[in-house]
Write a protein that holds these residues in place. Structure first.
Motif, PDB file in Angstrom:
ATOM      1  N   ILE A  52      -9.906  -7.679 -15.287  1.00 45.32           N
ATOM      2  CA  ILE A  52      -8.661  -8.195 -14.736  1.00 45.32           C
ATOM      3  C   ILE A  52      -8.696  -8.063 -13.215  1.00 45.32           C
ATOM      4  O   ILE A  52      -8.660  -6.941 -12.693  1.00 45.32           O
ATOM      5  N   PRO A  53      -8.775  -9.161 -12.482  1.00 48.53           N
ATOM      6  CA  PRO A  53      -8.640  -9.085 -11.024  1.00 48.53           C
ATOM      7  C   PRO A  53      -7.179  -9.190 -10.622  1.00 48.53           C
ATOM      8  O   PRO A  53      -6.442 -10.033 -11.120  1.00 48.53           O
ATOM      9  N   ARG A  54      -6.748  -8.323  -9.729  1.00 49.35           N
ATOM     10  CA  ARG A  54      -5.384  -8.370  -9.191  1.00 49.35           C
ATOM     11  C   ARG A  54      -5.495  -8.396  -7.677  1.00 49.35           C
ATOM     12  O   ARG A  54      -5.701  -7.362  -7.039  1.00 49.35           O
ATOM     13  N   GLY A  55      -5.380  -9.590  -7.122  1.00 48.80           N
ATOM     14  CA  GLY A  55      -5.513  -9.727  -5.682  1.00 48.80           C
ATOM     15  C   GLY A  55      -5.360 -11.174  -5.271  1.00 48.80           C
ATOM     16  O   GLY A  55      -4.741 -11.972  -5.969  1.00 48.80           O
ATOM     17  N   GLY A  56      -5.968 -11.535  -4.156  1.00 45.72           N
ATOM     18  CA  GLY A  56      -5.833 -12.876  -3.607  1.00 45.72           C
ATOM     19  C   GLY A  56      -6.670 -13.905  -4.331  1.00 45.72           C
ATOM     20  O   GLY A  56      -7.463 -13.599  -5.231  1.00 45.72           O
ATOM     21  N   ALA A  57      -6.507 -15.151  -3.893  1.00 47.28           N
ATOM     22  CA  ALA A  57      -7.210 -16.268  -4.529  1.00 47.28           C
ATOM     23  C   ALA A  57      -8.719 -16.106  -4.438  1.00 47.28           C
ATOM     24  O   ALA A  57      -9.455 -16.483  -5.351  1.00 47.28           O
ATOM     25  N   GLY A  58      -9.199 -15.521  -3.339  1.00 46.40           N
ATOM     26  CA  GLY A  58     -10.636 -15.335  -3.168  1.00 46.40           C
ATOM     27  C   GLY A  58     -11.222 -14.417  -4.218  1.00 46.40           C
ATOM     28  O   GLY A  58     -12.311 -14.674  -4.751  1.00 46.40           O
ATOM     29  N   LEU A  59     -10.514 -13.332  -4.535  1.00 52.23           N
ATOM     30  CA  LEU A  59     -10.984 -12.405  -5.561  1.00 52.23           C
ATOM     31  C   LEU A  59     -11.015 -13.074  -6.927  1.00 52.23           C
ATOM     32  O   LEU A  59     -11.980 -12.916  -7.690  1.00 52.23           O
ATOM     33  N   HIS A  60      -9.983 -13.838  -7.249  1.00 50.35           N
ATOM     34  CA  HIS A  60      -9.947 -14.530  -8.545  1.00 50.35           C
ATOM     35  C   HIS A  60     -11.082 -15.537  -8.661  1.00 50.35           C
ATOM     36  O   HIS A  60     -11.719 -15.656  -9.710  1.00 50.35           O
ATOM     37  N   LYS A  61     -11.340 -16.244  -7.576  1.00 49.32           N
ATOM     38  CA  LYS A  61     -12.424 -17.240  -7.577  1.00 49.32           C
ATOM     39  C   LYS A  61     -13.768 -16.549  -7.781  1.00 49.32           C
ATOM     40  O   LYS A  61     -14.603 -17.006  -8.566  1.00 49.32           O
ATOM     41  N   LEU A  62     -13.979 -15.433  -7.085  1.00 47.60           N
ATOM     42  CA  LEU A  62     -15.224 -14.684  -7.233  1.00 47.60           C
ATOM     43  C   LEU A  62     -15.431 -14.250  -8.679  1.00 47.60           C
ATOM     44  O   LEU A  62     -16.517 -14.404  -9.249  1.00 47.60           O
ATOM     45  N   LEU A  99       0.812  -1.214   0.000  1.00 46.58           N
ATOM     46  CA  LEU A  99       0.000   0.000   0.000  1.00 46.58           C
ATOM     47  C   LEU A  99       0.848   1.267   0.000  1.00 46.58           C
ATOM     48  O   LEU A  99       0.457   2.289  -0.570  1.00 46.58           O
ATOM     49  N   ALA A 100       2.022   1.213   0.612  1.00 45.20           N
ATOM     50  CA  ALA A 100       2.793   2.426   0.879  1.00 45.20           C
ATOM     51  C   ALA A 100       3.378   3.056  -0.378  1.00 45.20           C
ATOM     52  O   ALA A 100       3.934   2.366  -1.236  1.00 45.20           O
ATOM     53  N   LEU A 101       3.239   4.383  -0.459  1.00 44.91           N
ATOM     54  CA  LEU A 101       3.928   5.178  -1.463  1.00 44.91           C
ATOM     55  C   LEU A 101       4.964   6.054  -0.769  1.00 44.91           C
ATOM     56  O   LEU A 101       4.760   6.500   0.355  1.00 44.91           O
ATOM     57  N   THR A 102       6.056   6.291  -1.444  1.00 43.89           N
ATOM     58  CA  THR A 102       7.089   7.214  -0.989  1.00 43.89           C
ATOM     59  C   THR A 102       7.400   8.148  -2.150  1.00 43.89           C
ATOM     60  O   THR A 102       7.001   7.862  -3.304  1.00 43.89           O
ATOM     61  N   PRO A 103       8.102   9.247  -1.905  1.00 47.92           N
ATOM     62  CA  PRO A 103       8.480  10.094  -3.039  1.00 47.92           C
ATOM     63  C   PRO A 103       9.241   9.316  -4.113  1.00 47.92           C
ATOM     64  O   PRO A 103       9.017   9.519  -5.313  1.00 47.92           O
ATOM     65  N   ALA A 104      10.120   8.405  -3.669  1.00 43.88           N
ATOM     66  CA  ALA A 104      10.899   7.623  -4.639  1.00 43.88           C
ATOM     67  C   ALA A 104       9.997   6.685  -5.432  1.00 43.88           C
ATOM     68  O   ALA A 104      10.149   6.535  -6.652  1.00 43.88           O
ATOM     69  N   GLU A 123      -6.324  -4.837  -5.067  1.00 45.47           N
ATOM     70  CA  GLU A 123      -6.335  -4.626  -3.627  1.00 45.47           C
ATOM     71  C   GLU A 123      -5.345  -3.532  -3.261  1.00 45.47           C
ATOM     72  O   GLU A 123      -5.329  -2.497  -3.897  1.00 45.47           O
ATOM     73  N   ALA A 124      -4.501  -3.741  -2.261  1.00 47.14           N
ATOM     74  CA  ALA A 124      -3.670  -2.657  -1.725  1.00 47.14           C
ATOM     75  C   ALA A 124      -2.444  -2.394  -2.588  1.00 47.14           C
ATOM     76  O   ALA A 124      -1.306  -2.559  -2.156  1.00 47.14           O
ATOM     77  N   ARG A 125      -2.659  -1.979  -3.843  1.00 46.30           N
ATOM     78  CA  ARG A 125      -1.552  -1.699  -4.756  1.00 46.30           C
ATOM     79  C   ARG A 125      -1.830  -0.388  -5.490  1.00 46.30           C
ATOM     80  O   ARG A 125      -2.331  -0.398  -6.619  1.00 46.30           O
ATOM     81  N   PRO A 126      -1.543   0.764  -4.885  1.00 46.55           N
ATOM     82  CA  PRO A 126      -1.881   2.031  -5.543  1.00 46.55           C
ATOM     83  C   PRO A 126      -1.148   2.262  -6.853  1.00 46.55           C
ATOM     84  O   PRO A 126      -1.618   3.018  -7.710  1.00 46.55           O
ATOM     85  N   ASN A 127       0.015   1.620  -7.055  1.00 45.52           N
ATOM     86  CA  ASN A 127       0.724   1.788  -8.327  1.00 45.52           C
ATOM     87  C   ASN A 127      -0.075   1.219  -9.498  1.00 45.52           C
ATOM     88  O   ASN A 127       0.107   1.632 -10.643  1.00 45.52           O
TER      89      ASN A 127
END
Length: 417
Positions: A198-208, A66-71, A120-124
């Motif tokens: 396109i789902p990008r997350g855990g196995a539960g999301l892909h199954k859903l 989840l975390a973003l930094t300036p870099a 999920e928690a991937r702001p990039n």
């Protein structure tokens, strides 16, 4: 709400499909510049997301995602600039020719239309998807996790500002900000507007998504990745590769989760591994044979549980199993792998060839880290996902994976006989 988003995205997709490569690059360049210019605004939103996620007990692995930094934000902006430099696949003629009837046909790449992404928690991912979709003339509807809604909203606002300043509709990139899970189920049935999901997350999301979606779904991103250390492997470079594959960024889907070691070298290789893993802070989850060789070493050590062979740790934890042969390694990967990324460390060409041919994964490596399974590393630019299925796209999905094609026939008053 989603109906209106779908209408806006579909309308925007028609306009995007008409843009030249130069026009699309102009938009992308402005997005990259605005991301850097508004770093403070985006990081402030991300800090709020991080604070709330930490209070809700989110794991360290997910907090890192989840975390973003300036870099990191500068790197994301630079990835957009790299996409500008890539060849635009839209309009490319794949093949064709002149038929006996006199009709000249060609197969030409065109945009998909509207791409939906649930993550999920991937702001990039917000910027990765937007940049690749815009480069290929596609509109995008994004649904990030509830942990990132402020970050995603701030990022999409920047993207939409750039779009509007270039005379394009803001509906070309939209985000569902509400955390209501009912909206996910509604999104899965928006086949009238969304052309690919396109789902990008855990196995539960892909199954859903596989079970509930009426839209074609690209599945992948679940990475139970393996490295097999052959009896001919050289220890020093092998250990460097393993450390990189496990520790370079543990929370990613291309991180190694299980290490398979040939029994002929176990008594000497595993003590060396223990020392290296102790220095890297990795906990080893060992099978009975590996425990014997590792028990006197400095690394943290626990017996492996059977179900752990099927799970992603996404942390500084590594399964270790001793196998009798290359056949044993291949069999283990077939039973427990997710067809993501698997590697062999060997100095035997025959074993390398067998591993390449017999391990059915989207990316297979010889004497290299699994961490390379990444659109940027493959020269594709920022990836939209890593597909582990076999239809339409496989492995890191770059620009071409976001296109389809149409057949075009040119005649001279030609009719069928």
């Amino acid at each position: 709400m989603l109906e209106q988003m779908g209408i806006a995205a579909k309308a925007a997709s028609y306009k995007l499909a008409q843009l030249s490569g130069r026009e699309k690059n102009q938009v992308l360049g402005k997005i990259a510049d605005y991301l850097e210019a508004q770093t403070e605004t985006i990081l402030a939103a991300n800090a709020q997301d991080l604070e709330e996620a930490g209070a809700n007990g989110l794991s360290e692995a997910l907090l890192d995602r989840l975390a973003l930094t300036p870099a990191r934000l500068k790197s994301i902006a630079d990835d957009v600039r790299q996409v500008c430099k890539l060849a635009d696949p839209v309009g490319q003629v794949i093949d064709g020719g002149l038929l006996d009837s006199g009709l000249r046909i060609e197969r030409r790449r065109v945009p998909l239309g509207v791409v939906g992404v649930i993550y999920e928690a991937r702001p990039n991912v917000t910027v990765d998807v937007a940049s690749l979709c815009l480069k290929t003339g596609n509109a995008a509807i994004l649904r990030g996790g509830k942990e990132t809604w402020r970050t995603n909203a701030a990022t999409v606002k920047v993207i939409q500002q750039a779009l509007e300043e270039c005379g394009l509709p803001a509906g070309a990139v939209q985000a569902i900000e509400s955390p209501d899970r009912a909206l996910v189920n509604e999104m899965l049935r928006m086949d009238k507007y969304i052309d690919m999901l396109i789902p990008r997350g855990g196995a539960g999301l892909h199954k859903l998504c596989r079970e509930q979606s009426t839209i074609p779904v690209i599945t992948g991103g679940i990475g139970v990745c393996h490295i097999y250390v052959d009896d001919s492997a050289e220890f020093e470079p092998a250990l460097k590769i393993i450390v990189n594959a496990k520790t370079q960024r543990p929370s990613t889907c291309n991180t190694v989760e299980t290490l398979l070691v040939h029994k002929a070298i176990a008594d000497t290789f595993l003590p060396a591994l223990s020392k290296q893993m102790a220095e890297s802070g990795v906990t080893l989850h060992a099978d009975a044979n590996a425990l014997t060789q590792l028990q006197n070493g400095p690394a943290a050590l626990v017996p492996v549980q059977a179900q752990q062979y099927d799970d992603e740790y996404l942390s500084l934890d590594l399964n270790v199993k001793v196998v009798d042969s290359l056949d044993g390694a291949i069999e283990h990967i077939r039973q427990h792998g997710t067809q993501h990324s698997d590697a062999i460390l060997t100095r035997t060409l025959r074993n390398a060839d067998r591993f390449i041919n017999e391990v059915d994964s989207s990316a297979v490596y010889v004497n290299a880290s699994t961490r390379f399974t990444d659109g940027g590393q493959f020269g594709l630019g920022a990836e939209v996902a890593v597909s582990t299925q076999k239809l339409h796209a496989r492995g890191p999905m770059g620009l071409e994976a976001l296109t389809t094609y149409k057949w075009i026939g040119f005649g001279d008053d030609t009719i069928r006989a």
